[in-house]
Design a protein around this motif. Sequence first.
Motif, mmCIF file in Angstrom:
data_model
loop_
_atom_site.group_PDB
_atom_site.id
_atom_site.type_symbol
_atom_site.label_atom_id
_atom_site.label_comp_id
_atom_site.label_asym_id
_atom_site.label_seq_id
_atom_site.Cartn_x
_atom_site.Cartn_y
_atom_site.Cartn_z
ATOM 1 N N VAL B 376 0.901 -1.113 0.087
ATOM 2 C CA VAL B 376 -0.042 -0.037 0.014
ATOM 3 C C VAL B 376 0.755 1.218 0.074
ATOM 4 C CG1 VAL B 376 -2.040 -1.011 0.853
ATOM 5 C CG2 VAL B 376 -0.111 -0.307 2.421
ATOM 6 N N ASP B 377 2.198 1.260 0.392
ATOM 7 C CA ASP B 377 3.240 2.106 0.454
ATOM 8 C C ASP B 377 4.516 1.402 -0.059
ATOM 9 O OD1 ASP B 377 4.093 4.596 0.406
ATOM 10 O OD2 ASP B 377 3.245 5.065 2.463
ATOM 11 N N GLU B 378 5.519 2.217 -0.491
ATOM 12 C CA GLU B 378 6.890 1.585 -1.021
ATOM 13 C C GLU B 378 7.225 0.506 0.297
ATOM 14 O OE1 GLU B 378 8.518 0.657 -3.611
ATOM 15 O OE2 GLU B 378 7.510 2.608 -3.733
ATOM 16 N N GLY B 379 7.240 -0.687 0.183
ATOM 17 C CA GLY B 379 7.437 -1.869 1.027
ATOM 18 C C GLY B 379 6.829 -2.010 2.092
ATOM 19 N N ILE B 380 5.517 -1.386 2.149
ATOM 20 C CA ILE B 380 4.874 -1.582 3.261
ATOM 21 C C ILE B 380 3.421 -2.319 2.763
ATOM 22 C CG2 ILE B 380 3.462 -0.493 4.895
ATOM 23 C CD1 ILE B 380 5.176 1.806 4.804
ATOM 24 N N GLU B 381 3.327 -3.595 3.527
ATOM 25 C CA GLU B 381 2.192 -4.612 3.060
ATOM 26 C C GLU B 381 0.576 -4.090 3.766
ATOM 27 O OE1 GLU B 381 3.176 -8.242 4.121
ATOM 28 O OE2 GLU B 381 4.589 -8.718 2.494
ATOM 29 N N LEU B 382 -0.153 -4.369 2.913
ATOM 30 C CA LEU B 382 -1.553 -4.109 3.954
ATOM 31 C C LEU B 382 -1.834 -4.546 4.744
ATOM 32 C CD1 LEU B 382 -4.504 -2.686 3.580
ATOM 33 C CD2 LEU B 382 -5.019 -4.750 1.950
ATOM 34 N N GLY B 383 -1.390 -6.312 4.735
ATOM 35 C CA GLY B 383 -1.493 -7.033 5.959
ATOM 36 C C GLY B 383 -2.919 -7.384 6.323
ATOM 37 N N VAL B 384 -3.137 -8.450 7.140
ATOM 38 C CA VAL B 384 -4.446 -8.726 7.708
ATOM 39 C C VAL B 384 -5.034 -7.565 8.546
ATOM 40 C CG1 VAL B 384 -5.716 -10.283 9.231
ATOM 41 C CG2 VAL B 384 -3.982 -11.250 7.509
ATOM 42 N N ASP B 385 -4.380 -6.953 9.285
ATOM 43 C CA ASP B 385 -4.603 -5.815 10.086
ATOM 44 C C ASP B 385 -5.268 -4.566 9.635
ATOM 45 O OD1 ASP B 385 -4.243 -7.207 12.359
ATOM 46 O OD2 ASP B 385 -2.225 -6.458 13.004
ATOM 47 N N GLY B 386 -4.373 -4.354 8.320
ATOM 48 C CA GLY B 386 -4.828 -3.220 7.669
ATOM 49 C C GLY B 386 -6.280 -3.577 6.873
ATOM 50 N N LEU B 387 -6.248 -4.851 6.305
ATOM 51 C CA LEU B 387 -7.456 -5.212 5.743
ATOM 52 C C LEU B 387 -8.952 -5.160 6.977
ATOM 53 C CD1 LEU B 387 -9.113 -6.427 3.311
ATOM 54 C CD2 LEU B 387 -8.464 -8.594 4.072
ATOM 55 N N LYS B 388 -8.443 -5.545 7.966
ATOM 56 C CA LYS B 388 -9.522 -5.153 9.095
ATOM 57 C C LYS B 388 -9.834 -3.959 9.341
ATOM 58 C CE LYS B 388 -8.326 -9.749 11.829
ATOM 59 N NZ LYS B 388 -7.974 -10.023 13.071
ATOM 60 N N ASP B 389 -8.903 -3.159 9.246
ATOM 61 C CA ASP B 389 -9.297 -1.845 9.474
ATOM 62 C C ASP B 389 -10.214 -1.488 8.479
ATOM 63 O OD1 ASP B 389 -7.739 -1.279 11.809
ATOM 64 O OD2 ASP B 389 -6.070 -0.380 10.948
ATOM 65 N N MET B 390 -9.770 -1.725 7.209
ATOM 66 C CA MET B 390 -10.642 -1.021 6.110
ATOM 67 C C MET B 390 -12.154 -1.514 6.161
ATOM 68 S SD MET B 390 -8.005 -1.168 2.812
ATOM 69 C CE MET B 390 -9.013 0.005 1.738
ATOM 70 N N ILE B 391 -12.116 -2.803 6.742
ATOM 71 C CA ILE B 391 -13.506 -3.530 6.692
ATOM 72 C C ILE B 391 -14.144 -3.080 7.838
ATOM 73 C CG2 ILE B 391 -14.576 -5.756 7.417
ATOM 74 C CD1 ILE B 391 -12.445 -7.354 6.151
ATOM 75 N N ARG B 392 -13.594 -2.542 8.887
ATOM 76 C CA ARG B 392 -14.292 -1.937 10.155
ATOM 77 C C ARG B 392 -14.895 -0.428 9.560
ATOM 78 N NH1 ARG B 392 -9.783 -2.291 13.507
ATOM 79 N NH2 ARG B 392 -10.215 -4.531 14.244
ATOM 80 N N ARG B 393 -13.720 0.110 8.937
ATOM 81 C CA ARG B 393 -14.250 1.615 8.667
ATOM 82 C C ARG B 393 -15.509 1.433 7.714
ATOM 83 N NH1 ARG B 393 -8.789 2.903 8.548
ATOM 84 N NH2 ARG B 393 -8.703 2.608 6.327
#
Lengths: 110, 587
Positions: B376-393
């Motif tokens: 999602v950014d240079e060298g930074i993965e979305l990750g399960v937590d990132g996905l959870k954040d998006m789902i939550r929002r």
Amino acid sequence: MEHQLSESGGAIVIAFSGDIDLQTSPEARKALLGLVGKGQPILVDLSGVGYIDSSGVASLVECLQSVKKSGQKLALVSVSDGALRVLQLARLDKVFVICGTVEEGVQSVT
Amino acid sequence: MNGIELTGGAQMGVAPEAVHSHLELLAEMGRDFATSQDLEQTLSRAVERITDYVDAEAGALFMLSPSGELLRCDACIGPVEITGLEIAADQGIVGFCVQKDAGRIVRDVSKDPDFNAAVDDETGFRTRSILCAPMSVKGERIGAIELINKRGGDGLFDDDDLHLLQSLSVSAGLAVLNARMAAELVEQERVKRELELAAEIQRSLLPEEKETDFPVKGVNLPARVVSGDFYDFYPLDDGRVAFTLGDVSGKGMNAALMMAKTASLLRCLGKAIKEPGRLLTLVNAEVAETATRGMFVTLVHGVYDPESGHVRLANAGHEPPLFVTRDGAFQSIEAEAPPLGISPALLDEDGFPETELHLDGGRLFVFTDGVTEGYVDEGIELGVDGLKDMIRRAAGGDVQALLNEVRQKIGGAGRALRDDVTLLAIDDAGQSHSADVSARVAEPGATDMPGEKIFQLRVTAKANRLRLIRNAVRETAEFCGFSEADTGDIVLAVDEACQNVIRHAYGHEGEGDIAIEFRHRPDAMILLVRDFADPVDISKIKPRDLDDLRPGGLGTHLIGEVMDEVDFLPPPIDGGNLLRLVKKIGD
């Protein structure tokens, strides 16, 4: 389930023993239909049959119909209580000739 | 460039007439090269003309092989035919010129240690002098043109000849390079077109967009033209929706073909086999049997019932799907089985293990690791937590918008994708479920089937298991205090019910299971006979007309004769049929 063939007073006696159910009825049906067209009257001995289900009864009915067409006679003899109960429930006790013993059966079909 | 060199040549004292003629020759050959349809023929003609012009006995054009190890004579003129002759790329005068990328005049070959006499020995030709110029473009070596034994004048090649040959070699080299690049372009274009066709077919394998309130949605974004990921969903004839999301190991064309096969198998079989575990067992066997060695597929397949919000799924080695409840709590559904294609007989006949979920207004997300490992950014993965954040929002919002947002976040910034991105969502929020359905999910039959459960069994639906079932029923009926005659009747009824399951519900032997539950009430015994087949149309099950002696239908009649109550309960939430038989005690 097993069956044995013998002769008595000019009739073929086929004696079944064991359970005639969905698994074994095709074998019983084959044995019964094998006797059709041989000219002799047929006695089906059900004394050793502890259990018969609708598929077994259907095999008997099919055999009876074929036998009638070929001009033979068929009777059930020594029918066990369990088998008789199913025949009664199916209202087939009046369709089949049912005799108490092989001797009575021989008299009724010859 | 050639013109400049020629000007140089002119300054070195060449007669104006000769320059004029040189220029004409070069201009003509340059035109020839530019318009040539058949480069080999053009080169051959060029060698012939330069040989003639310089008045040499023989001329030959050598091309460097792609590996750079060999020089091959592609065209020659003179008394000896050497087309096809191959020499080591560092052999002889021609080898020297190619390696050093420099032209050379050898006035007397017998005095030159670089001269290779082997060709003369073989052909009987006698080489006295050589003029050789390399063909190269910007340091890329292509080959060389060689002229042998000058006839006219003093019989010796001079600088003027060399300059001319060098000019010609440069244009010949350019022509060869252009032709090669054109051929490469044509090939690249062909491959690209084929890939685009493959991608088009792949896209056609993804489900069509459904109406906006359809509860299942998905997105797919291939990292390359074609993708090893796939998702699918389709309505089943019973109103439920089957869904699949998978990831084939590897990327590119082989993964894409494997994806096409697996997706097609699942779509075709999934419409008939509605039990995810059993379906995956079948597909696994097929994939394992025919897959290219080392390829496998991680996959989630399930069935969602919009009526009840119930989901039944099997996970074959795939990223755990995320279930988010109405209240925002997350639960991940871990894989309980290996990926498809690893081994044909990895699992027993029970099939891949299934997980059952009640979405109850929540959402279920199934995705590939291209989502969680996407940058999602240079060298930074979305990750399960990132996905959870998006789902939550996005809770309460449009789920398609959320999917698009995830795709945009990973693939939108013009960054090259690390892996295919595929995401599927089931949105139960918009579905209304009746309360009684929820109650049934919580505890099947809890309200209308009281009594103590005393025994239950589950066996494969096969004729040779009927005896086992009869014995179990007989023992249980006796245990409950039934008379011998009543026990016989109960045995008959259950046996006939099981036969109907084998013969009519499944249609074949061993297609699934039969589960029988025995409940004991003070006044009666209740038997629940359950199968896992497609729901049977109850209106078509009728006791037979007793005047009709045809076989079949008799079983249902017998059951009705001996039992006090016979009825089909509403189909269980996860499919199948449920028959209830009641026999009163002490009639």
